[in-house]
Design a protein around this motif. Structure first.
Motif, PDB file in Angstrom:
ATOM      1  N   SER A   1       0.854  -1.177   0.000  1.00 27.27           N
ATOM      2  CA  SER A   1       0.000   0.000   0.000  1.00 27.27           C
ATOM      3  C   SER A   1       0.892   1.230   0.000  1.00 27.27           C
ATOM      4  O   SER A   1       1.957   1.242   0.637  1.00 27.27           O
ATOM      5  N   ILE A   2       0.448   2.262  -0.686  1.00 23.73           N
ATOM      6  CA  ILE A   2       1.223   3.488  -0.776  1.00 23.73           C
ATOM      7  C   ILE A   2       0.285   4.671  -0.599  1.00 23.73           C
ATOM      8  O   ILE A   2      -0.878   4.602  -1.014  1.00 23.73           O
ATOM      9  N   GLY A   3       0.761   5.719   0.030  1.00 25.57           N
ATOM     10  CA  GLY A   3      -0.115   6.857   0.257  1.00 25.57           C
ATOM     11  C   GLY A   3       0.556   7.958   1.032  1.00 25.57           C
ATOM     12  O   GLY A   3       1.769   8.150   0.935  1.00 25.57           O
ATOM     13  N   TRP A   4      -0.263   8.626   1.859  1.00 21.05           N
ATOM     14  CA  TRP A   4       0.177   9.869   2.460  1.00 21.05           C
ATOM     15  C   TRP A   4      -0.120   9.959   3.958  1.00 21.05           C
ATOM     16  O   TRP A   4      -1.173   9.507   4.414  1.00 21.05           O
TER      17      TRP A   4
ATOM     18  N   GLY B   1      -6.355  -1.729  -5.695  1.00 20.55           N
ATOM     19  CA  GLY B   1      -6.810  -0.377  -5.996  1.00 20.55           C
ATOM     20  C   GLY B   1      -7.720   0.201  -4.941  1.00 20.55           C
ATOM     21  O   GLY B   1      -8.197   1.337  -5.080  1.00 20.55           O
ATOM     22  N   ALA B   2      -7.964  -0.552  -3.880  1.00 19.87           N
ATOM     23  CA  ALA B   2      -8.820  -0.058  -2.798  1.00 19.87           C
ATOM     24  C   ALA B   2      -8.185   1.163  -2.149  1.00 19.87           C
ATOM     25  O   ALA B   2      -6.958   1.239  -2.020  1.00 19.87           O
ATOM     26  N   THR B   3      -9.026   2.106  -1.750  1.00 18.34           N
ATOM     27  CA  THR B   3      -8.522   3.343  -1.157  1.00 18.34           C
ATOM     28  C   THR B   3      -9.075   3.550   0.247  1.00 18.34           C
ATOM     29  O   THR B   3     -10.109   2.982   0.617  1.00 18.34           O
ATOM     30  N   TRP B   4      -8.361   4.352   1.008  1.00 22.43           N
ATOM     31  CA  TRP B   4      -8.783   4.730   2.363  1.00 22.43           C
ATOM     32  C   TRP B   4      -8.496   6.205   2.547  1.00 22.43           C
ATOM     33  O   TRP B   4      -7.494   6.717   2.040  1.00 22.43           O
ATOM     34  N   TYR B   5      -9.407   6.879   3.270  1.00 20.03           N
ATOM     35  CA  TYR B   5      -9.225   8.286   3.577  1.00 20.03           C
ATOM     36  C   TYR B   5      -9.497   8.533   5.058  1.00 20.03           C
ATOM     37  O   TYR B   5     -10.420   7.952   5.629  1.00 20.03           O
ATOM     38  N   ALA B   6      -8.735   9.447   5.633  1.00 18.71           N
ATOM     39  CA  ALA B   6      -9.050   9.910   6.976  1.00 18.71           C
ATOM     40  C   ALA B   6     -10.363  10.699   6.921  1.00 18.71           C
ATOM     41  O   ALA B   6     -10.664  11.339   5.902  1.00 18.71           O
TER      42      ALA B   6
ATOM     43  N   PHE C   1     -10.224  15.317  -0.596  1.00 17.49           N
ATOM     44  CA  PHE C   1      -8.978  14.783  -1.161  1.00 17.49           C
ATOM     45  C   PHE C   1      -9.281  13.533  -1.974  1.00 17.49           C
ATOM     46  O   PHE C   1     -10.171  12.748  -1.626  1.00 17.49           O
ATOM     47  N   THR C   2      -8.497  13.332  -3.039  1.00 15.76           N
ATOM     48  CA  THR C   2      -8.639  12.148  -3.867  1.00 15.76           C
ATOM     49  C   THR C   2      -7.264  11.575  -4.164  1.00 15.76           C
ATOM     50  O   THR C   2      -6.384  12.298  -4.671  1.00 15.76           O
ATOM     51  N   ILE C   3      -7.086  10.298  -3.856  1.00 20.00           N
ATOM     52  CA  ILE C   3      -5.823   9.634  -4.163  1.00 20.00           C
ATOM     53  C   ILE C   3      -5.976   8.853  -5.462  1.00 20.00           C
ATOM     54  O   ILE C   3      -7.039   8.291  -5.736  1.00 20.00           O
ATOM     55  N   SER C   4      -4.918   8.848  -6.252  1.00 22.13           N
ATOM     56  CA  SER C   4      -4.932   8.090  -7.502  1.00 22.13           C
ATOM     57  C   SER C   4      -3.510   7.618  -7.800  1.00 22.13           C
ATOM     58  O   SER C   4      -2.553   8.099  -7.199  1.00 22.13           O
ATOM     59  N   ARG C   5      -3.417   6.675  -8.712  1.00 20.53           N
ATOM     60  CA  ARG C   5      -2.091   6.176  -9.063  1.00 20.53           C
ATOM     61  C   ARG C   5      -1.982   5.963 -10.560  1.00 20.53           C
ATOM     62  O   ARG C   5      -2.955   5.625 -11.231  1.00 20.53           O
ATOM     63  N   ASP C   6      -0.781   6.164 -11.053  1.00 15.06           N
ATOM     64  CA  ASP C   6      -0.458   5.895 -12.445  1.00 15.06           C
ATOM     65  C   ASP C   6       0.585   4.791 -12.425  1.00 15.06           C
ATOM     66  O   ASP C   6       1.769   5.055 -12.174  1.00 15.06           O
ATOM     67  N   SER C   7       0.151   3.580 -12.669  1.00 18.95           N
ATOM     68  CA  SER C   7       1.061   2.433 -12.581  1.00 18.95           C
ATOM     69  C   SER C   7       2.192   2.517 -13.587  1.00 18.95           C
ATOM     70  O   SER C   7       3.317   2.099 -13.303  1.00 18.95           O
TER      71      SER C   7
ATOM     72  N   VAL D   1      -2.317  -2.314   7.613  1.00 21.22           N
ATOM     73  CA  VAL D   1      -2.743  -1.259   8.522  1.00 21.22           C
ATOM     74  C   VAL D   1      -1.995   0.017   8.183  1.00 21.22           C
ATOM     75  O   VAL D   1      -0.766   0.023   8.096  1.00 21.22           O
ATOM     76  N   TRP D   2      -2.718   1.097   8.026  1.00 24.81           N
ATOM     77  CA  TRP D   2      -2.106   2.369   7.628  1.00 24.81           C
ATOM     78  C   TRP D   2      -1.846   3.217   8.867  1.00 24.81           C
ATOM     79  O   TRP D   2      -2.639   4.121   9.202  1.00 24.81           O
ATOM     80  N   VAL D   3      -0.769   2.937   9.536  1.00 25.87           N
ATOM     81  CA  VAL D   3      -0.335   3.726  10.681  1.00 25.87           C
ATOM     82  C   VAL D   3       1.148   4.019  10.532  1.00 25.87           C
ATOM     83  O   VAL D   3       1.882   3.223   9.936  1.00 25.87           O
ATOM     84  N   ALA D   4       1.584   5.154  11.085  1.00 25.18           N
ATOM     85  CA  ALA D   4       2.956   5.600  10.861  1.00 25.18           C
ATOM     86  C   ALA D   4       3.983   4.563  11.313  1.00 25.18           C
ATOM     87  O   ALA D   4       5.001   4.345  10.647  1.00 25.18           O
ATOM     88  N   SER D   5       3.698   3.903  12.422  1.00 25.35           N
ATOM     89  CA  SER D   5       4.664   2.941  12.954  1.00 25.35           C
ATOM     90  C   SER D   5       4.802   1.706  12.081  1.00 25.35           C
ATOM     91  O   SER D   5       5.757   0.937  12.241  1.00 25.35           O
ATOM     92  N   GLY D   6       3.884   1.517  11.165  1.00 24.77           N
ATOM     93  CA  GLY D   6       3.914   0.320  10.338  1.00 24.77           C
ATOM     94  C   GLY D   6       4.477   0.520   8.944  1.00 24.77           C
ATOM     95  O   GLY D   6       4.483  -0.413   8.144  1.00 24.77           O
ATOM     96  N   MET D   7       4.966   1.721   8.654  1.00 23.89           N
ATOM     97  CA  MET D   7       5.465   1.974   7.309  1.00 23.89           C
ATOM     98  C   MET D   7       6.863   1.392   7.118  1.00 23.89           C
ATOM     99  O   MET D   7       7.704   1.422   8.010  1.00 23.89           O
TER     100      MET D   7
END
Length: 122
Positions: free
Chosen positions: A33-36, A56-61, A68-74, A103-109
């Motif tokens: 997973s990649i994001g912000w 391609g599943a997405t998650w937002y706070a 906000f919209t996340i997208s990717r260009d493979s 899991v999208w948490v800072a400690s797990g990156m």
């Protein structure tokens, strides 16, 4: 070696828009997973949004949903964060990150970019 390079930060007025880019290289697996994340002065680094490279599943706070919209260009190995209706409270350093975790948490990156500053003036 994995590298994440952010770009697109800057100064914008409240209600304006910015698009952040994260150019990724060096990944050997498609299953990540990649994001912000973002970090405001004196605050913790919080997840903003992410996308699964496999599904391609997405998650937002909650604080950014609908704005906000996340997208990717493979083909370009690039992930984007389109930020609309920006608010002063969106001011922060925005970091691109990637992980093999679900899991999208800072400690797990597993990987981090160096960050790009977004400043929203009122």
């Amino acid at each position: 070696q994995v590298q994440l390079v952010e770009s697109g930060g800057g100064l914008v007025q409240s209600g304006g828009s910015l698009r952040l880019s994260c150019a990724a290289s060096g990944f050997t697996s498609d299953y990540y997973s990649i994001g912000w994340f973002r970090q405001a002065p004196g605050k913790e680094r919080d997840g903003v949004s992410c996308v699964s490279s496999s599904s391609g599943a997405t998650w937002y706070a909650d604080s950014v949903k609908g704005r906000f919209t996340i997208s990717r260009d493979s083909a370009k190995n690039t992930v984007y964060l389109q930020m609309d209706s920006l608010k002063p409270e969106d001011t922060a350093v925005y970091y691109c990150a990637a992980t093999r975790s679900r899991v999208w948490v800072a400690s797990g990156m597993d990987y981090w970019g160096k960050g790009t500053l977004v400043t929203v003036s009122s």
